[in-house]
Every structure is written in structure tokens, then in C-alpha cells.
Design an enzyme around this catalytic site. Structure first.
Site, PDB file in Angstrom:
ATOM      1  CE1 TYR A   1       0.188   0.721   5.156  1.00 50.43           C
ATOM      2  CE2 TYR A   1      -1.165   2.445   4.178  1.00 50.43           C
ATOM      3  CZ  TYR A   1      -0.696   1.142   4.171  1.00 50.43           C
ATOM      4  OH  TYR A   1      -1.102   0.267   3.191  1.00 50.43           O
TER       5      TYR A   1
ATOM      6  CB  SER B   1      -1.289   2.559   0.163  1.00 55.53           C
ATOM      7  OG  SER B   1      -2.532   2.924   0.727  1.00 55.53           O
TER       8      SER B   1
HETATM    9  P1  NAD Z   1      -0.776  -8.864   4.922  1.00 56.67           P
HETATM   10  O1  NAD Z   1      -0.689  -8.555   6.373  1.00 56.67           O
HETATM   11  O2  NAD Z   1      -1.788  -9.872   4.464  1.00 56.67           O
HETATM   12  O3  NAD Z   1       0.652  -9.319   4.371  1.00 56.67           O
HETATM   13  C1  NAD Z   1       1.830  -8.636   4.711  1.00 56.67           C
HETATM   14  C2  NAD Z   1       3.031  -9.496   4.410  1.00 56.67           C
HETATM   15  O4  NAD Z   1       4.211  -8.783   4.816  1.00 56.67           O
HETATM   16  C3  NAD Z   1       3.043 -10.842   5.172  1.00 56.67           C
HETATM   17  O5  NAD Z   1       3.506 -11.880   4.347  1.00 56.67           O
HETATM   18  C4  NAD Z   1       4.047 -10.592   6.294  1.00 56.67           C
HETATM   19  O6  NAD Z   1       4.709 -11.763   6.754  1.00 56.67           O
HETATM   20  C5  NAD Z   1       5.027  -9.654   5.593  1.00 56.67           C
HETATM   21  N1  NAD Z   1       5.803  -8.908   6.576  1.00 56.67           N
HETATM   22  C6  NAD Z   1       5.352  -8.055   7.529  1.00 56.67           C
HETATM   23  N2  NAD Z   1       6.379  -7.629   8.289  1.00 56.67           N
HETATM   24  C7  NAD Z   1       7.506  -8.217   7.827  1.00 56.67           C
HETATM   25  C8  NAD Z   1       8.871  -8.196   8.199  1.00 56.67           C
HETATM   26  N3  NAD Z   1       9.321  -7.490   9.243  1.00 56.67           N
HETATM   27  N4  NAD Z   1       9.748  -8.933   7.497  1.00 56.67           N
HETATM   28  C9  NAD Z   1       9.331  -9.691   6.469  1.00 56.67           C
HETATM   29  N5  NAD Z   1       8.051  -9.751   6.050  1.00 56.67           N
HETATM   30  C10 NAD Z   1       7.150  -9.028   6.731  1.00 56.67           C
HETATM   31  O7  NAD Z   1      -1.012  -7.457   4.209  1.00 56.67           O
HETATM   32  P2  NAD Z   1      -1.598  -7.038   2.773  1.00 56.67           P
HETATM   33  O8  NAD Z   1      -2.875  -6.341   3.014  1.00 56.67           O
HETATM   34  O9  NAD Z   1      -1.563  -8.148   1.815  1.00 56.67           O
HETATM   35  O10 NAD Z   1      -0.549  -5.910   2.384  1.00 56.67           O
HETATM   36  C11 NAD Z   1       0.422  -6.050   1.370  1.00 56.67           C
HETATM   37  C12 NAD Z   1       0.860  -4.670   0.923  1.00 56.67           C
HETATM   38  O11 NAD Z   1      -0.243  -3.983   0.337  1.00 56.67           O
HETATM   39  C13 NAD Z   1       1.378  -3.778   2.061  1.00 56.67           C
HETATM   40  O12 NAD Z   1       2.496  -3.038   1.636  1.00 56.67           O
HETATM   41  C14 NAD Z   1       0.198  -2.848   2.309  1.00 56.67           C
HETATM   42  O13 NAD Z   1       0.604  -1.627   2.862  1.00 56.67           O
HETATM   43  C15 NAD Z   1      -0.340  -2.702   0.908  1.00 56.67           C
HETATM   44  N6  NAD Z   1      -1.724  -2.250   0.838  1.00 56.67           N
HETATM   45  C16 NAD Z   1      -2.708  -2.975   1.462  1.00 56.67           C
HETATM   46  C17 NAD Z   1      -4.005  -2.517   1.395  1.00 56.67           C
HETATM   47  C18 NAD Z   1      -5.126  -3.250   2.050  1.00 56.67           C
HETATM   48  O14 NAD Z   1      -6.221  -2.677   2.132  1.00 56.67           O
HETATM   49  N7  NAD Z   1      -4.941  -4.474   2.493  1.00 56.67           N
HETATM   50  C19 NAD Z   1      -4.321  -1.330   0.714  1.00 56.67           C
HETATM   51  C20 NAD Z   1      -3.289  -0.635   0.094  1.00 56.67           C
HETATM   52  C21 NAD Z   1      -1.994  -1.101   0.172  1.00 56.67           C
END
Ligand code: NAD
Length: 256
Positions: free
Chosen positions: A151, A138
Site C-alpha cells: 500500500y 493517502s
Molecule cells: P472502499 O473499500 O469503501 O471502496 C473501494 C472501492 O474500490 C469499491 O467500490 C471497490 O469495488 C473498488 N475496487 C476494489 N478493487 C477493485 C477492482 N479490482 N476493480 C474495480 N474496482 C475495485 O474503500 P475506501 O476507503 O472508500 O477507499 C477509497 C480510496 O481511498 C482508496 O484508494 C484508498 O486507498 C483511499 N484511502 C482510504 C483511506 C481510508 O481510511 N479509508 C485513507 C486514505 C486513502
């Protein structure tokens, strides 16, 4: 294309878009995530792009389940070429109120799971003389924001781990890189908007404009397609020398 990709957390948000883009390119996909309709999502995408798929709902809080997830992937596909460590959770609170359990879970899922999964794929990638480990870190792996102790710590940790794995994979054609997005409008951020509104005592509209996108020069959420395009590039055969680094897709946040 006879390659296999496992994308953790691929039944929602960024991971789902990455998995769909890889399937479109002909990769066999191991889907993974806690969403209840995970198997249906995997089956549908497999049919649409005519690729072999699997699905697991392994809980990344447990190293034994992560090891099983990798074993199952290798048993099903006889290979694992690309591992995208994408699954993650978020919790926002001032440090003095930050619940220990939330802290521990964020470190476990966002950072420790990257270690366990990468460790578990290593032998197979060495055997194949091909591996692409791509970590969705991130912008918070490079910069801090208040109320995000767990985080920011986990995401910085992933960037350190990325460098070590890149060094160990050098000359084995195993690369490891991080992608560092700014804000992407997924369920993870939609929940965060609510938490931030509470923490700052602001409306959700003000949180988007004045808190979330405040640090991005480009005042737009990062498109999921930009992240999947970058992931596909890092997975390519020709990307052998791109390793140990972090790619920001942050609307100019870290340029400042
Ligand atoms: P999201 O909530 O849409 O998806 C997260 C996924 O992780 C889901 O499929 C969920 O089931 C899975 N997950 C969560 N806890 C779990 C566990 N204990 N065991 C197995 N699976 C688990 O989130 P997203 O926004 O798509 O995020 C994906 C990645 O991108 C993350 O690592 C997040 O930190 C990173 N990210 C997101 C953003 C943003 O703005 N959305 C920005 C930078 C980085």
C-alpha cells in the site's frame, strides 16, 4: 453544468461520497465499482439529482477493462472532464508473510490502474482543452507504517505519477493532483481494523485508539465530506494553476 466525471470505486466509501457530491453539483456521473448493487446506487443518485449516470463494474486488475471503461464513458457522455482515480484495496501483514499475490494486486489496483486510466482519458481531455485528474492517494503516499509494504509503495508511486502528469498537462488545462487522507471510516478501514488486531494481537478498540489514530494529532476519522469538498475544488474551472501537488487531509499527521 455540462461536465462529466468518472469516479473509480464510486459504489462504496469515499468514492460514493465524491460521486454523490458531484451529482449534487450537476455533473453527469460514470459510476464504477465491484459492489453488486452498483447499478441501483447509480440509478438512485441519478434520479435524486436529475443527472445522467452510467455504471461499470470493470475490473481494474486488467488494463483492457480499464481502457473499455474509459471508452464506454466517452461513448455515453461524449466527454470526460474529471477523472477521480479512487478505487483501492488494502492488505496488512509483515513483509516476510506478505503474499505475493496480494502485493501484486495492490500495486495493480492502487497504482497501475491510475496510469492506465489517466493514459486512456488523455486524448479526450486534450481535445476538450480541459481535464482534471484527481488521485486519491493517502497519508501513506507521504509516510510509512509497518505491515503495509504494498500500500505504501503504491500510494507513494501515485504521488510521483501525479507530478509527471501535471507537467505533461500544463498549458493544456489538464491538471493532476493527489489527495492524501488520514483514516476514514469506510469498509476498507473496517476490514483493516480486523487485520491490524490480528497482526498486533490487540483488541479492535485498542487498534483504533493506539494504532490507527495514534499518528493523527486530531483523534478523529477524516469525514468523507472533507474529501469530496476538496475534490470538487480541484475540479473547478478556476483551479487551472493548482497542479502537481498533494493535499493532506490527515488530522495533522504529516505536520509532525
Ligand atoms: P472502499 O473499500 O469503501 O471502496 C473501494 C472501492 O474500490 C469499491 O467500490 C471497490 O469495488 C473498488 N475496487 C476494489 N478493487 C477493485 C477492482 N479490482 N476493480 C474495480 N474496482 C475495485 O474503500 P475506501 O476507503 O472508500 O477507499 C477509497 C480510496 O481511498 C482508496 O484508494 C484508498 O486507498 C483511499 N484511502 C482510504 C483511506 C481510508 O481510511 N479509508 C485513507 C486514505 C486513502
Amino acid at each position: 453544468m455540462n461536465k462529466t466525471a468518472l469516479i473509480t470505486g464510486s459504489t462504496s466509501g469515499i468514492g460514493l461520497k465524491i460521486a454523490t457530491s458531484f451529482a449534487k453539483e450537476g455533473y453527469a456521473i460514470m459510476f464504477h465499482g465491484l459492489e453488486k448493487n452498483g447499478l441501483e446506487i447509480a440509478t438512485e443518485i441519478g434520479k435524486k439529482y436529475n443527472v445522467k449516470v452510467g455504471f461499470s463494474n470493470a475490473n481494474l486488475l486488467k488494463s483492457s477493462e480499464i481502457e473499455k471503461l474509459i471508452e464506454e464513458t466517452i461513448a455515453t457522455f461524449k466527454s470526460i472532464h474529471v477523472l477521480v482515480n479512487n478505487a483501492g484495496i488494502q492488505y496488512v501483514a509483515p513483509v516476510k508473510d506478505f503474499p505475493n499475490e496480494k502485493y501484486e494486486n495492490i500495486i495493480a489496483i492502487n497504482m497501475n490502474a491510475v496510469f492506465y486510466a489517466s493514459k486512456a482519458v488523455w486524448n479526450q481531455m486534450e481535445k476538450q482543452q480541459f481535464g482534471r485528474i484527481i488521485n486519491i492517494s493517502s497519508v501513506h503516499g507521504l509516510r510509512a507504517s509497518e505491515y503495509k509494504t504494498a500500500y505504501v509503495t503504491a500510494k507513494h508511486g501515485v504521488i510521483g505519477m501525479t507530478k509527471v502528469l501535471a507537467l505533461e498537462g500544463a498549458n493544456k488545462n489538464i491538471t493532476c493532483n493527489s489527495i492524501c487522507p488520514g483514516y476514514v471510516k469506510t469498509p476498507l478501514v473496517i476490514n483493516q481494523i480486523k487485520d491490524q488486531a490480528q497482526a498486533h494481537n490487540m483488541s479492535e478498540k485498542d487498534v483504533i485508539e493506539k494504532v490507527l489514530l495514534k499518528k493523527q494529532a486530531v483523534k478523529e476519522f477524516i469525514p468523507v465530506a472533507a474529501i469530496s469538498d476538496m475534490t470538487l475544488l480541484l475540479a473547478k474551472d478556476t483551479s487551472t494553476t493548482i497542479t502537481g501537488t498533494s493535499f493532506t487531509l490527515d488530522g495533522g499527521w504529516t505536520a509532525q
